[in-house]
Design a protein around this motif. Structure first.
Motif, PDB file in Angstrom:
ATOM      1  N   GLY A 273       0.816  -1.204   0.000  1.00  0.00           N
ATOM      2  CA  GLY A 273       0.000   0.000   0.000  1.00  0.00           C
ATOM      3  C   GLY A 273       0.847   1.251   0.000  1.00  0.00           C
ATOM      4  O   GLY A 273       2.059   1.198  -0.233  1.00  0.00           O
ATOM      5  N   LEU A 274       0.193   2.363   0.283  1.00  0.00           N
ATOM      6  CA  LEU A 274       0.842   3.676   0.326  1.00  0.00           C
ATOM      7  C   LEU A 274       1.051   4.082   1.786  1.00  0.00           C
ATOM      8  O   LEU A 274       0.111   4.001   2.595  1.00  0.00           O
ATOM      9  N   VAL A 275       2.246   4.528   2.106  1.00  0.00           N
ATOM     10  CA  VAL A 275       2.554   4.933   3.479  1.00  0.00           C
ATOM     11  C   VAL A 275       3.465   6.151   3.424  1.00  0.00           C
ATOM     12  O   VAL A 275       4.242   6.312   2.483  1.00  0.00           O
ATOM     13  N   GLN A 276       3.366   6.988   4.433  1.00  0.00           N
ATOM     14  CA  GLN A 276       4.223   8.168   4.495  1.00  0.00           C
ATOM     15  C   GLN A 276       5.610   7.798   4.996  1.00  0.00           C
ATOM     16  O   GLN A 276       5.770   6.788   5.704  1.00  0.00           O
ATOM     17  N   PRO A 277       6.628   8.593   4.661  1.00  0.00           N
ATOM     18  CA  PRO A 277       7.968   8.332   5.200  1.00  0.00           C
ATOM     19  C   PRO A 277       7.952   8.256   6.723  1.00  0.00           C
ATOM     20  O   PRO A 277       7.285   9.061   7.389  1.00  0.00           O
TER      21      PRO A 277
ATOM     22  N   ALA B  88      12.502  -2.078  -7.625  1.00  0.00           N
ATOM     23  CA  ALA B  88      12.099  -0.702  -7.865  1.00  0.00           C
ATOM     24  C   ALA B  88      12.183  -0.421  -9.362  1.00  0.00           C
ATOM     25  O   ALA B  88      12.926  -1.092 -10.085  1.00  0.00           O
ATOM     26  N   PRO B  89      11.439   0.577  -9.848  1.00  0.00           N
ATOM     27  CA  PRO B  89      11.476   0.910 -11.273  1.00  0.00           C
ATOM     28  C   PRO B  89      12.898   1.184 -11.753  1.00  0.00           C
ATOM     29  O   PRO B  89      13.622   1.964 -11.139  1.00  0.00           O
TER      30      PRO B  89
ATOM     31  N   GLN C 160      11.175   4.501   4.087  1.00  0.00           N
ATOM     32  CA  GLN C 160      11.695   5.662   3.380  1.00  0.00           C
ATOM     33  C   GLN C 160      11.323   5.572   1.905  1.00  0.00           C
ATOM     34  O   GLN C 160      11.026   4.481   1.402  1.00  0.00           O
ATOM     35  N   PRO C 161      11.346   6.691   1.199  1.00  0.00           N
ATOM     36  CA  PRO C 161      10.988   6.657  -0.228  1.00  0.00           C
ATOM     37  C   PRO C 161      11.804   5.631  -1.027  1.00  0.00           C
ATOM     38  O   PRO C 161      11.269   5.036  -1.970  1.00  0.00           O
ATOM     39  N   GLU C 162      13.030   5.402  -0.644  1.00  0.00           N
ATOM     40  CA  GLU C 162      13.852   4.428  -1.378  1.00  0.00           C
ATOM     41  C   GLU C 162      13.413   2.986  -1.160  1.00  0.00           C
ATOM     42  O   GLU C 162      13.910   2.079  -1.826  1.00  0.00           O
ATOM     43  N   ASP C 163      12.480   2.774  -0.240  1.00  0.00           N
ATOM     44  CA  ASP C 163      11.906   1.437  -0.051  1.00  0.00           C
ATOM     45  C   ASP C 163      10.762   1.166  -1.028  1.00  0.00           C
ATOM     46  O   ASP C 163      10.243   0.038  -1.070  1.00  0.00           O
ATOM     47  N   THR C 164      10.380   2.168  -1.781  1.00  0.00           N
ATOM     48  CA  THR C 164       9.308   2.001  -2.763  1.00  0.00           C
ATOM     49  C   THR C 164       9.709   0.976  -3.813  1.00  0.00           C
ATOM     50  O   THR C 164      10.759   1.077  -4.429  1.00  0.00           O
ATOM     51  N   ALA C 165       8.864  -0.037  -3.975  1.00  0.00           N
ATOM     52  CA  ALA C 165       9.159  -1.121  -4.907  1.00  0.00           C
ATOM     53  C   ALA C 165       7.987  -2.085  -4.924  1.00  0.00           C
ATOM     54  O   ALA C 165       7.074  -1.993  -4.093  1.00  0.00           O
ATOM     55  N   ILE C 166       8.030  -3.004  -5.855  1.00  0.00           N
ATOM     56  CA  ILE C 166       7.150  -4.167  -5.798  1.00  0.00           C
ATOM     57  C   ILE C 166       7.871  -5.207  -4.951  1.00  0.00           C
ATOM     58  O   ILE C 166       9.036  -5.525  -5.219  1.00  0.00           O
ATOM     59  N   TYR C 167       7.184  -5.706  -3.958  1.00  0.00           N
ATOM     60  CA  TYR C 167       7.761  -6.685  -3.057  1.00  0.00           C
ATOM     61  C   TYR C 167       7.233  -8.078  -3.393  1.00  0.00           C
ATOM     62  O   TYR C 167       6.029  -8.273  -3.541  1.00  0.00           O
TER      63      TYR C 167
ATOM     64  N   GLY D 275       3.670 -10.483  -6.418  1.00  0.00           N
ATOM     65  CA  GLY D 275       4.181  -9.208  -5.943  1.00  0.00           C
ATOM     66  C   GLY D 275       3.090  -8.293  -5.417  1.00  0.00           C
ATOM     67  O   GLY D 275       1.915  -8.406  -5.787  1.00  0.00           O
ATOM     68  N   THR D 276       3.500  -7.390  -4.542  1.00  0.00           N
ATOM     69  CA  THR D 276       2.590  -6.389  -3.993  1.00  0.00           C
ATOM     70  C   THR D 276       3.326  -5.047  -3.942  1.00  0.00           C
ATOM     71  O   THR D 276       4.495  -4.993  -3.560  1.00  0.00           O
ATOM     72  N   GLN D 277       2.636  -3.999  -4.343  1.00  0.00           N
ATOM     73  CA  GLN D 277       3.264  -2.685  -4.451  1.00  0.00           C
ATOM     74  C   GLN D 277       3.352  -2.017  -3.085  1.00  0.00           C
ATOM     75  O   GLN D 277       2.368  -1.934  -2.356  1.00  0.00           O
ATOM     76  N   VAL D 278       4.528  -1.502  -2.771  1.00  0.00           N
ATOM     77  CA  VAL D 278       4.743  -0.673  -1.589  1.00  0.00           C
ATOM     78  C   VAL D 278       5.231   0.691  -2.072  1.00  0.00           C
ATOM     79  O   VAL D 278       6.239   0.765  -2.773  1.00  0.00           O
ATOM     80  N   THR D 279       4.512   1.727  -1.708  1.00  0.00           N
ATOM     81  CA  THR D 279       4.879   3.082  -2.094  1.00  0.00           C
ATOM     82  C   THR D 279       5.034   3.936  -0.846  1.00  0.00           C
ATOM     83  O   THR D 279       4.120   4.000  -0.018  1.00  0.00           O
ATOM     84  N   VAL D 280       6.208   4.543  -0.705  1.00  0.00           N
ATOM     85  CA  VAL D 280       6.482   5.403   0.435  1.00  0.00           C
ATOM     86  C   VAL D 280       6.609   6.828  -0.085  1.00  0.00           C
ATOM     87  O   VAL D 280       7.554   7.165  -0.803  1.00  0.00           O
ATOM     88  N   SER D 281       5.636   7.643   0.256  1.00  0.00           N
ATOM     89  CA  SER D 281       5.600   8.996  -0.286  1.00  0.00           C
ATOM     90  C   SER D 281       4.789   9.896   0.626  1.00  0.00           C
ATOM     91  O   SER D 281       3.809   9.461   1.241  1.00  0.00           O
ATOM     92  N   ALA D 282       5.197  11.165   0.672  1.00  0.00           N
ATOM     93  CA  ALA D 282       4.441  12.139   1.441  1.00  0.00           C
ATOM     94  C   ALA D 282       3.259  12.653   0.644  1.00  0.00           C
ATOM     95  O   ALA D 282       2.394  13.360   1.166  1.00  0.00           O
TER      96      ALA D 282
END
Length: 124
Positions: free
Chosen positions: A10-14, A40-41, A87-94, A117-124
């Protein structure tokens, strides 16, 4: 037949946390290993955490040590990846992956069974 499936992205904040789940079925004993990988992309797939199901031995890559924890639910064959201080650098498909046998390995080629896979997005 072995089957592996992830959930919980899912989407989570830093600075936030997420817990991923991996349901692994089809193994006839606990002599297998489960690994969490991410991609990650524009980057290669990398392993982040690994768990030996027979002995509980765990291994982590340096970038996630102290922030991620891999654990097993002994009530069933569910393996969790608790991710804290994201952190944002953890954003990736896991991806969750598994392989028969014992002995931890970080090499994706050594894993035979993969989830979608499952998408993890770390963003403000």
């Amino acid at each position: 037949q072995v089957h592996v499936a992830e959930s919980g992205g899912g989407l989570v904040q830093p600075g936030g946390s997420l817990r991923l789940s991996c349901a692994a079925s089809g193994f006839h004993s606990d002599r297998y290993v489960v690994g969490w990988f991410r991609q990650a992309p524009g980057k290669e797939r990398e392993g982040v955490a690994f768990l030996g199901m027979s002995d509980g031995q765990a291994d982590y890559v340096d970038s996630v040590k102290g922030r991620f924890a891999i654990a097993r639910d002994f009530a069933g064959n569910t393996i969790y990846l608790q991710m804290d201080s994201l952190q944002p650098e953890d954003t990736a498909i896991y991806y969750c992956a598994s392989r028969s046998g014992i002995g931890l390995t970080r090499t994706s080629l050594h894993y035979n069974y993969w989830g979608r896979g499952t998408q993890v997005t770390v963003s403000a």
